[in-house]
Write an enzyme that holds these catalytic residues in place. Structure first.
Site, PDB file in Angstrom:
ATOM      1  N   HIS A 131      44.922  16.766  12.408  1.00 46.93           N
ATOM      2  CA  HIS A 131      45.896  17.806  12.724  1.00 46.93           C
ATOM      3  C   HIS A 131      45.449  18.858  13.731  1.00 46.93           C
ATOM      4  CE1 HIS A 131      44.291  20.391   9.099  1.00 46.93           C
ATOM      5  NE2 HIS A 131      43.314  19.848   9.797  1.00 46.93           N
ATOM      6  N   HIS A 132      44.213  18.787  14.212  1.00 48.20           N
ATOM      7  CA  HIS A 132      43.731  19.812  15.145  1.00 48.20           C
ATOM      8  C   HIS A 132      43.944  19.463  16.619  1.00 48.20           C
ATOM      9  CE1 HIS A 132      42.023  22.161  11.962  1.00 48.20           C
ATOM     10  NE2 HIS A 132      41.126  21.251  11.632  1.00 48.20           N
ATOM     11  N   ALA A 133      44.114  18.189  16.944  1.00 49.83           N
ATOM     12  CA  ALA A 133      44.237  17.809  18.354  1.00 49.83           C
ATOM     13  C   ALA A 133      45.437  18.504  18.982  1.00 49.83           C
ATOM     14  CB  ALA A 133      44.371  16.291  18.482  1.00 49.83           C
ATOM     15  N   ASP A 173      46.649  23.708  12.878  1.00 47.31           N
ATOM     16  CA  ASP A 173      47.003  24.402  14.126  1.00 47.31           C
ATOM     17  C   ASP A 173      47.657  23.508  15.162  1.00 47.31           C
ATOM     18  OD1 ASP A 173      44.547  23.045  14.384  1.00 47.31           O
ATOM     19  OD2 ASP A 173      43.740  24.503  15.816  1.00 47.31           O
TER      20      ASP A 173
END
Length: 390
Positions: A131-133, A173
């Site tokens: 989920h950070h990419a 994010d």
């Protein structure tokens, strides 16, 4: 609609390997699959290997120049461009990086397609949840954001309302950023407070762009939050928002790094509480989204003691064959764990904290309690924007 769940699995996803000293050890995926098999869950679901996400799919979220940079680093890791977050300590470049990252993304996109088209009621990709990419860069062990790609594909197929719930210890994010301006997607993230943990975002005041006010929800939990507080926070925010939004599909991310044994964070949540949230998400999907549920993995760096058991519970919940917490872990799996890792495997599918007790928001709140302050901050920031009472 088929009532059967799909489990997205391709052994090749274990090639998502940043190297021997990196905390994201792909053995966590292999051991999860073997534990799923040991419990016979692979016979309770339809095991599917979806094709890798192609460039046109990746471009639903990621910039073309970034995709090209990943491909170049995949061919020659020494040429990785740090401007794109590649070749860093968090995201070292490795041969075949593009191919395996696209494969993981393809499993999540395939899960979303199956659920939307009615080929499955639930679909799980525990290798996903990266989920950070960001659209233009790698971040936090994540190359392609499969969660965002799955949601973008749902929108492309015609979905008008999607709720994304992220219970990883780190803020979701990248998914929030991807849909910051899109009122069709409600992103809800429960995570350790940004003051004490990467990526230092996910403040309650982050509520979406002007065109989508109230579409981003952030519950920033104090370090040390345990089972009762974590479940209180979840149930004080998530169900009411899901009921209001009435999604056509519920997408959830189940990073196991909230656990008290996780080496990279500071919450104190047990396997039993993680299981309780998985069950709650399943129930929310049935109550508000006609059962359409896409469930993803995420972080989790206690790769023997925690991750395989947590995600095996997730598969079992999706399959409609929940594993009782007191169940003994199959001896064959424990032997395989020792053979692979020289670590002793846990003996049961519980941390001994079941049933987990917690108090709902309706019981009243303590203004001096840091957990209640976090919940109230999230409610006050978003609920009025959605016409709800804070």
């Amino acid at each position: 609609m088929s009532g059967r769940a799909q489990l997205m699995w391709d052994e090749a996803v274990t090639g998502y390997d940043f190297g021997p000293d990196h905390p994201m050890d792909p053995v966590r995926l292999a051991l999860t699959w073997r534990l799923v098999d040991a419990f016979g869950l692979d016979r309770e679901v339809e095991v599917v290997s979806a094709k890798p996400a192609g460039d046109s799919t990746l471009r639903l979220v990621h910039r073309e120049d970034y995709i090209e940079a990943v491909k170049a680093a995949s061919v020659d890791p020494r040429s990785a461009d740090g401007a794109y977050g590649l070749g860093t300590m968090d995201d070292p470049a490795f041969a075949g990086m593009h191919e395996v990252s696209a494969l993981i993304a393809g499993q999540s996109v395939g899960a979303a397609e199956a659920v939307w088209r009615g080929e499955a009621l639930h679909a799980v990709n525990f290798a996903g949840g990266l989920h950070h990419a960001m659209p233009g860069g790698a971040s936090g062990f994540c190359i392609y954001n499969d969660a965002s790609l799955a949601i973008a594909r749902l929108l492309e197929l015609g979905a008008e309302r999607v709720v994304y719930v992220d219970v990883d210890v780190h803020h979701g994010d990248g998914v929030q950023a991807a849909f910051w301006e899109d009122p069709r997607v409600l992103t809800v993230s429960l995570h350790e407070h940004p003051r004490t943990l990467f990526p230092q975002t996910g403040w309650p005041e982050e509520t979406g762009a002007a065109s989508a006010e109230g579409s981003a929800v952030n519950v920033a939990l104090p370090a040390g939050t345990g089972d009762a507080g974590w479940l209180r926070a979840f149930h004080s925010v998530v169900p009411e928002l899901v009921a209001d939004f009435r999604p056509q599909v519920l997408v959830t991310q189940h990073g196991a790094d909230t656990h008290f044994e996780d080496p990279l964070a500071h919450l104190a949540v047990s396997l039993d509480a993680q299981r309780a949230v998985q069950v709650a998400c399943h129930e929310l999907a049935h109550e508000y989204a006609e059962g359409r549920w896409v469930a993803l993995g995420g972080g989790g760096y206690a790769v023997v003691d925690v991750v395989p058991r947590s995600w095996t519970h997730l598969v079992a919940v999706a399959a409609g064959r929940e594993i009782a917490p007191e169940t003994v872990v199959p001896e064959g799996w424990r032997q395989e764990v020792f053979a692979r890792t020289r670590q002793l495997a846990p003996a049961r599918m519980t941390d001994g904290r079941w049933p987990v007790e917690w108090k709902g928001w309706e019981s009243g709140y303590d203004p001096a309690d840091r957990l209640d302050q976090a919940v109230l901050a999230a409610r006050r920031a978003v609920f009025p924007l959605r016409g709800l009472l804070a």
